[in-house]
Design a protein around this motif. Structure first.
Motif, short mmCIF file in Angstrom:
data_model
loop_
_atom_site.label_atom_id
_atom_site.label_comp_id
_atom_site.label_asym_id
_atom_site.label_seq_id
_atom_site.Cartn_x
_atom_site.Cartn_y
_atom_site.Cartn_z
N ASP A 231 0.83 -1.21 0.00
CA ASP A 231 0.00 0.00 0.00
C ASP A 231 0.87 1.26 0.00
N VAL A 232 1.97 1.21 0.76
CA VAL A 232 2.88 2.35 0.80
C VAL A 232 3.47 2.60 -0.58
N MET A 233 3.80 1.51 -1.27
CA MET A 233 4.37 1.65 -2.60
C MET A 233 3.37 2.25 -3.59
N CYS A 234 2.11 1.89 -3.41
CA CYS A 234 1.07 2.51 -4.24
C CYS A 234 0.95 3.99 -3.92
N ASP A 235 1.04 4.32 -2.64
CA ASP A 235 0.91 5.72 -2.22
C ASP A 235 2.05 6.59 -2.73
N THR A 236 3.25 6.02 -2.82
CA THR A 236 4.43 6.81 -3.18
C THR A 236 4.66 6.88 -4.70
N GLY A 237 3.80 6.25 -5.47
CA GLY A 237 3.95 6.29 -6.92
C GLY A 237 4.99 5.33 -7.47
N MET A 238 5.29 4.30 -6.69
CA MET A 238 6.31 3.34 -7.11
C MET A 238 5.90 2.61 -8.39
N ILE A 239 4.63 2.30 -8.51
CA ILE A 239 4.16 1.58 -9.70
C ILE A 239 4.36 2.42 -10.95
N ASP A 240 4.03 3.69 -10.89
CA ASP A 240 4.26 4.59 -12.03
C ASP A 240 5.74 4.61 -12.41
N GLN A 241 6.60 4.64 -11.40
CA GLN A 241 8.04 4.67 -11.64
C GLN A 241 8.49 3.39 -12.35
N LEU A 242 8.05 2.25 -11.86
CA LEU A 242 8.48 0.97 -12.43
C LEU A 242 7.94 0.78 -13.85
N VAL A 243 6.71 1.17 -14.07
CA VAL A 243 6.13 1.06 -15.41
C VAL A 243 6.86 1.99 -16.37
N GLY A 244 7.22 3.17 -15.90
CA GLY A 244 7.92 4.12 -16.74
C GLY A 244 9.25 3.61 -17.25
N ALA A 263 6.27 -8.49 -7.90
CA ALA A 263 6.19 -8.70 -6.45
C ALA A 263 5.13 -7.81 -5.81
N ILE A 264 4.99 -6.58 -6.31
CA ILE A 264 4.01 -5.65 -5.75
C ILE A 264 2.58 -6.07 -6.07
N VAL A 265 2.32 -6.50 -7.28
CA VAL A 265 0.94 -6.78 -7.69
C VAL A 265 0.46 -8.17 -7.25
N THR A 266 1.39 -9.07 -6.92
CA THR A 266 0.99 -10.42 -6.52
C THR A 266 0.14 -10.38 -5.25
N ASP A 267 -1.06 -10.90 -5.34
CA ASP A 267 -2.00 -10.98 -4.19
C ASP A 267 -2.29 -9.60 -3.60
N HIS A 268 -2.38 -8.57 -4.45
CA HIS A 268 -2.67 -7.23 -3.94
C HIS A 268 -3.56 -6.50 -4.94
N GLN A 269 -4.84 -6.46 -4.65
CA GLN A 269 -5.82 -5.95 -5.59
C GLN A 269 -5.61 -4.48 -5.93
N ARG A 270 -5.25 -3.69 -4.94
CA ARG A 270 -5.07 -2.26 -5.20
C ARG A 270 -3.95 -2.04 -6.21
N GLU A 273 -5.12 -2.89 -9.67
CA GLU A 273 -5.95 -1.82 -10.23
C GLU A 273 -5.10 -0.63 -10.66
N GLU A 274 -4.04 -0.35 -9.91
CA GLU A 274 -3.13 0.74 -10.30
C GLU A 274 -2.50 0.43 -11.66
N CYS A 275 -2.09 -0.82 -11.83
CA CYS A 275 -1.45 -1.23 -13.09
C CYS A 275 -2.43 -1.23 -14.27
#
Length: 322
Positions: A231-244, A263-270, A273-275
């Motif tokens: 959840d913290v990684m979603c809050d900090t924009g980590m997914i946007d960074q990794l996709v970029g 590793a972030i998206v495995t078993d984590h619905q939020r 959805e971010e991805c």
């Protein structure tokens, strides 16, 4: 780093004192072999230099490791010590501290306050060797981990990782941070509280490939040990960074980048959805990447991560059935 007691092919006087009987025997065999070559198998009395060296080596075995570390601390705190002496003292201390009991002793003889001073040294090699020493002290060592946190080493190292200009210092800082925090819940809390994930993100934005890879690896490890961090990684924009990163020219970091994202998206619905946000176009990027990596055995792991990630985030029923 040299192994204790083996000085290589130099003269006996250049060898570091042996740390145990095994090291002493190894050194004696080296000297014996050298003597044989010099004497061409002719029986002669042992040269005086060799005899004196052997006597000194045996005497050195009676030295206390704690006394040796105290001697190193004197060098590290002396205003007359130059960089060469300081680096040698850090190296020897690290060799002793590879044994857990001696690592505890280093704290007990007052070594920890010296660490803080060395971390601010003007010479990059002194700084990175100090960070390497910290990693040795705290790795798999609960007592030293507790004391390191009490000394505020983690926040200091996060600041070094973020702001130091030397690549080797940054890499060693991340290594030491990982050794301290990967199995220590209290360290993980401090890491989160001091915005450690943003520091990791910035490490992955540098042009230091080794640092980027190690940062992604630590990210994956934290996800495995602390799923609540996702959840913290979603809050900090980590997914946007990794996709970029996937929009960059393909390089060896991409495998580790996809591993961290998976590793972030495995078993984590939020995170899933971010991805799936349309503006990221992640599905398209993954499909293109899978096509690009097809039949390239050297990128097998990366291809696997891409396919698994696509399977998890795909909104296409046909894709899910593949």
């Amino acid at each position: 780093m040299e192994s204790g007691g083996s000085g290589g092919g130099g003269p006996p006087g250049d060898r570091r004192p042996p740390k145990d009987v095994r090291a002493l025997l190894h050194m004696c065999m080296e000297v014996q072999n050298e003597d044989k070559k010099e004497q061409e198998n002719v029986a002669q009395p042992m040269p005086e230099e060799r005899r004196q060296w052997l006597e000194n080596a045996i005497t050195d075995l009676t030295f206390s490791p704690v006394e040796r570390m105290k001697a190193c601390l004197q060098i590290l705190t002396s205003p007359d010590s130059d960089d060469k002496k300081i680096i040698a003292a850090i190296e020897e201390t690290a060799e002793w501290c590879e044994t857990i009991d001696f690592a505890s002793d280093f704290y007990k003889i007052g070594g920890y306050p010296v660490i803080k001073v060395l971390l601010k040294h003007k010479t990059p090699e002194v700084r990175w060797r100090t960070l390497d020493l910290i990693a040795i002290l705290v790795q798999n060592h609960p007592f030293c981990q507790v004391k390191a946190l009490e000394e505020n080493w983690l926040t200091l190292m996060l600041d070094i990782l973020d702001k130091d200009e030397d690549p080797n210092v940054k890499i060693k800082a991340l290594y030491a941070i990982s050794c301290l925090s990967r199995d220590n819940v209290e360290a993980q809390k401090i890491f989160e509280r001091h915005d450690g994930f943003s520091v990791l993100m910035r490490a992955m934005q540098t042009d230091i490939e080794k640092l980027r890879i190690k940062a992604a690896f630590m990210l994956s490890a934290l996800c495995a040990k602390r799923p609540d961090f996702k959840d913290v990684m979603c809050d900090t924009g980590m997914i946007d960074q990794l996709v970029g990163v996937l929009s960059e020219e393909h390089n060896s970091f991409h495998e580790h980048n996809l591993s961290a994202l998976l590793a972030i998206v495995t078993d984590h619905q939020r995170a899933i959805e971010e991805c799936q946000r349309p503006e990221l176009e992640l599905e398209k990027k993954l499909q293109e990447r899978i096509k690009f990596l097809k039949d390239k055995d050297e990128f097998r792991e990366e291809s696997h991560y891409a396919k698994e990630l696509l399977r998890i985030i795909s909104t296409d029923d046909d894709e899910l059935q593949r």
